[in-house]
Design an enzyme around this catalytic site. Structure first.
Site, PDB file in Angstrom:
ATOM      1  N   SER A   1       0.831  -1.207   0.000  1.00 57.17           N
ATOM      2  CA  SER A   1       0.000   0.000   0.000  1.00 57.17           C
ATOM      3  C   SER A   1       0.862   1.252   0.000  1.00 57.17           C
ATOM      4  O   SER A   1       2.054   1.217   0.305  1.00 57.17           O
ATOM      5  CB  SER A   1      -0.954  -0.014   1.193  1.00 57.17           C
ATOM      6  OG  SER A   1      -0.240   0.107   2.393  1.00 57.17           O
ATOM      7  N   ASN A   2       0.248   2.350  -0.339  1.00 55.56           N
ATOM      8  CA  ASN A   2       0.952   3.624  -0.479  1.00 55.56           C
ATOM      9  C   ASN A   2       1.520   4.106   0.857  1.00 55.56           C
ATOM     10  O   ASN A   2       0.944   3.835   1.913  1.00 55.56           O
ATOM     11  CB  ASN A   2      -0.023   4.663  -1.050  1.00 55.56           C
ATOM     12  CG  ASN A   2       0.668   5.980  -1.378  1.00 55.56           C
ATOM     13  OD1 ASN A   2       0.794   6.855  -0.524  1.00 55.56           O
ATOM     14  ND2 ASN A   2       1.142   6.113  -2.596  1.00 55.56           N
ATOM     15  N   SER A   3       2.592   4.864   0.783  1.00 55.52           N
ATOM     16  CA  SER A   3       3.244   5.367   1.996  1.00 55.52           C
ATOM     17  C   SER A   3       2.296   6.188   2.862  1.00 55.52           C
ATOM     18  O   SER A   3       2.462   6.263   4.075  1.00 55.52           O
ATOM     19  CB  SER A   3       4.454   6.223   1.625  1.00 55.52           C
ATOM     20  OG  SER A   3       4.053   7.365   0.884  1.00 55.52           O
ATOM     21  N   CYS A   4       1.270   6.793   2.235  1.00 55.97           N
ATOM     22  CA  CYS A   4       0.373   7.651   3.023  1.00 55.97           C
ATOM     23  C   CYS A   4      -0.417   6.838   4.045  1.00 55.97           C
ATOM     24  O   CYS A   4      -0.905   7.396   5.035  1.00 55.97           O
ATOM     25  CB  CYS A   4      -0.563   8.448   2.117  1.00 55.97           C
ATOM     26  SG  CYS A   4      -1.944   7.534   1.443  1.00 55.97           S
TER      27      CYS A   4
END
Lengths: 507, 507
Positions: A191-194
């Protein structure tokens, strides 16, 4: 500056933008500047006296433009697309002219109500479950957040507060801080770093569960993690699934994840920042599977729907769960119609108090393109990615490392990571096209994403020619160097994995 | 839509904005619409086929504009100003045309570097301590956040993480969740709602300490709270002070607060969202007292410096404390120059990953107005507030309830709250001017704020005439009604506090 001068400056800026976008292929996609290039050119102090707009516009062309990475160029293939469009830019002009701050209905009824309208339009266009519509009975609805990061954070924080309340009711003997210390959340290691950042900001660990070999997170992995954590006394709060991971655009298995989440009262959020637009396409109907069971989802309109960043659509099955968690009101924010109607006060649906009139650019873009125009734009991106994938597959020196997904093709030069790494470095130095690398289980690969406002088949061919000729010349150079160093045999071995021969290198 | 059509549509939009702003006095500041007005007028679905831009622009005038609250009108006196300016709007045009997402240097060097430049320009213009400059040695610097809410949240979250790390080092025997459960933060009961919300979002209670009778928070109150909390085993983390509270624009005593914060290793953040601009004015030099001792501060450029919302300047004495707290990186975000230079990767200084090219509108605005233009704009707001204050003071039916501060005058009709409340209701119904109410210790008052892009003395006179004639007619009506109901004696008593007589009411 008076209105007369603004008319001149504003129209000159419109022409500047049109010229820029029409001729964007003339620029190398990456700028040729070194860190500090601008700091060295600009004065250290604000000017004391006013300067003329023509001078400023000249400077924009002289010092700003050379330091721009051209995201709207069809030679941009990094990250995911951030597409502007002409109607969306006009939306920004009008919205910045009205200059309103729409934190409640009274602050500009049109701002709140147009957002309700376009979010419902978009939900229908994407064929989302009807409980996400404002016009449906019930507490669901959509809201425009600034970015996917904010949407994810809103979901994580609301889920956290809901879990704390629930636990306090069930276990009044426990203190709030005891409960908070046991909270745990989940996402995929793809998943995305955010999402990881949302966990840091929320002071709630988000476990990044291992995706399968196909980079998909499934219910089984979540089930195992939840059961282990529950046994250890932890309290599962939220699972953030992804439709279109940043690395390879993998789609987590929402159906199986939702089954597990329902069993454990875990909030299921879907980050569909990139892939969400494809919900609108019949040929991508599979992507929508399970969405009727999620609590919230987000989708970036700049990625696939030609609305300028920032504009991240978020839908909530039960917006009251966010409102309850975030509402801190003051007398100066109260207004007569508050709470009397179906019209939401969106300030309670988001992190900041203030909000721009973002719905305007969405509305103007949707009307200018129409549903058919939006679908055509997405299909064009997909077709161009298929074109690129076929070029990769037809060249035996390269391999595709994950199934093409929408506008993304993940590929690499066969053999050692070093070849792919050097190829990228070379391409970055030449600045003709811009890609970024990614890695999975030790294998380095390049992400080729179709981007830009108006990419064409010839742009894809341009990119491919750049890539494959650079590999050719890279290998040729290595061959020459190796010959010089008398290391020919070693290199031949090294290149064998690339199916390269001296002959191919002469091309 | 092609470039040719965009040139037409874009220029028509520029003219529309210029016409709108030039003739803004023709509109009632508040719109005459009821909740749902727009929902009823717009189709329930996105159009399938494209629509023509002229039709869309016509609709904007027909259905959007009637639902706009005119924040740029000089008859807007609610909240605090949100001023746009012509050069700033052009900045938005250009920034939306470039369409970049500047989360790291490589994503558009100009975006990051221009932000460094304008934040240093602004820090010098505001005469901030030099450790807040990027160009100084050391870890300080400025960054553009989307809103004051985000700036405050960044400070609160970073302070929280720093405190947790410090405590874990000092008390390794304690678990992280034990530590987190003891964290406590402070602000004034006069501070903006976004500060309380930051506490909710951060899962860290923020105690709203009682301000003094003059609505100022001082070190003594903080000292008492901290000492009590420390004795109870809690861990003080941050104090959010305000320069220019939302209610009355009171200024917390930064000097005495900083002494207490230093003693207890408590982060001191200053929310100067409104008053920050006045740091630039020699006659307001007092406001800067103690700023050399704060850890961070924020200031909204739309409030006083003619830069379109969203644009909230934030300075950090040690940016590494934020970066350490928020940094979660990925391979696809890495770039060659990372960490090698003095150039910040601003993605680590903020909540979201993505960021617009906001520095462009700041730069264009500062150059177009020059430092002298910015100071003149603020002084104009202050002078007009003085004009209004004098009008209030000259009318014995009214009283000023707090010292005028910058562009804000807090006043009320003498006597019961009911008169002031009815006066506001009447003014809201007439929609000629827009104010909001506030309350302190049971006393209701109205906040008159000088707002708008270009307010003039005649606008202040217009507002005052509206206010005082409406009080006159309100009282006249009440008198008539009371006479009818034979309650004259009661009313006379009620009005006596207003120094009203039948005679005044005949005016």
């Amino acid at each position: 500056m008076d209105a007369k001068e603004f008319r001149e400056f504003g129209k000159a800026a419109v022409d500047y933008v049109a010229d820029y976008l029409e001729n964007i292929r003339e620029n190398d996609v990456l700028p040729s500047v070194d860190p500090g290039y601008l700091l060295q050119q600009l004065p250290k102090q604000m000017p004391e006296a006013p300067e003329a707009w023509r001078e400023i516009l000249t400077d924009i062309d002289r010092v700003i433009r050379p330091g721009i990475t051209h995201w709207q160029s069809p030679n941009m293939h990094a990250y995911y697309p951030t597409c502007v469009s002409y109607p969306s830019i006009v939306g920004e002009i009008l919205s910045s002219g009205f200059g309103i701050v729409g934190f409640s209905w009274i602050c500009s009824p049109a701002c709140t109500e147009l957002e309700v309208v376009v979010m419902d339009w978009l939900a229908k266009f994407l064929k989302l479950p009807s409980h996400f519509l404002h016009e449906s009975e019930g507490p669901g609805g959509g809201v425009i957040q600034g970015s996917a990061s904010e949407a994810v954070l809103v979901a994580v924080l609301a889920a956290r507060e809901q879990a704390v309340r629930r636990e306090r009711e069930c276990h009044p003997e426990q203190s709030e801080s005891e409960i908070r210390g046991k909270l745990i959340a989940y996402s995929s290691d793809q998943s995305n770093s955010c999402i990881e950042k949302a966990g840091v900001l929320a002071a709630m660990p988000i476990k990044l569960l291992p995706a399968g070999d196909d980079l998909v997170l499934r219910g089984a992995a979540l089930k195992e993690a939840i059961e282990r954590d529950v046994a250890a006394g932890l309290i599962p709060v939220i699972c953030v699934a992804t439709l279109g991971t940043t690395g390879t655009c993998a789609y987590d298995d929402i159906e199986s994840l939702s089954s597990i989440c329902e069993q454990h009262q875990v909030w299921l959020h879907v980050d569909a920042a990139y892939a969400g637009g494809a919900f609108a396409l019949d040929e991508c109907a599979e992507l929508r599977r399970g969405l009727d069971r999620v609590d919230s989802l987000n989708f970036n309109l700049h990625k696939f729907m030609l609305v300028n960043f920032d504009c991240s659509a978020m839908w909530l099955r039960d917006a009251n769960k966010v409102i309850d968690s975030f509402n801190v009101d003051r007398i100066y924010l109260k207004h007569k119609h508050e709470g009397q109607t179906q019209i939401p006060d969106f300030r309670h649906w988001q992190i900041p108090l203030g909000r721009r009139f973002r719905a305007l650019k969405v509305w103007i873009t949707f009307r200018t393109l129409g549903a058919e125009g939006l679908r055509a734009h997405m299909r064009k991106h997909i077709d161009l990615a298929i074109q690129f994938e076929n070029l990769v597959k037809a060249d035996e020196r390269f391999e595709v490392v994950a199934p093409r997904a929408l506008g993304l093709v993940c590929f690499r030069a066969k053999g050692d990571n070093e070849v792919t790494s050097q190829l990228l470095q070379r391409l970055m130095e030449r600045k003709k096209i811009y890609m970024v690398k990614a890695e999975h289980r030790g294998q380095l690969f390049l992400r080729f994403v179709v981007c830009g406002m108006d990419p064409k088949p010839s742009d894809i061919q341009f990119a491919w020619t750049e890539i494959e000729t650079q590999l050719t010349s890279l290998c040729a150079e290595q061959l020459v160097n190796a010959r010089k160093a008398g290391e020919l045999s070693e290199l031949t071995h090294h290149l064998s994995g690339l199916h390269l021969t001296n002959e191919t290198l002469q091309r």
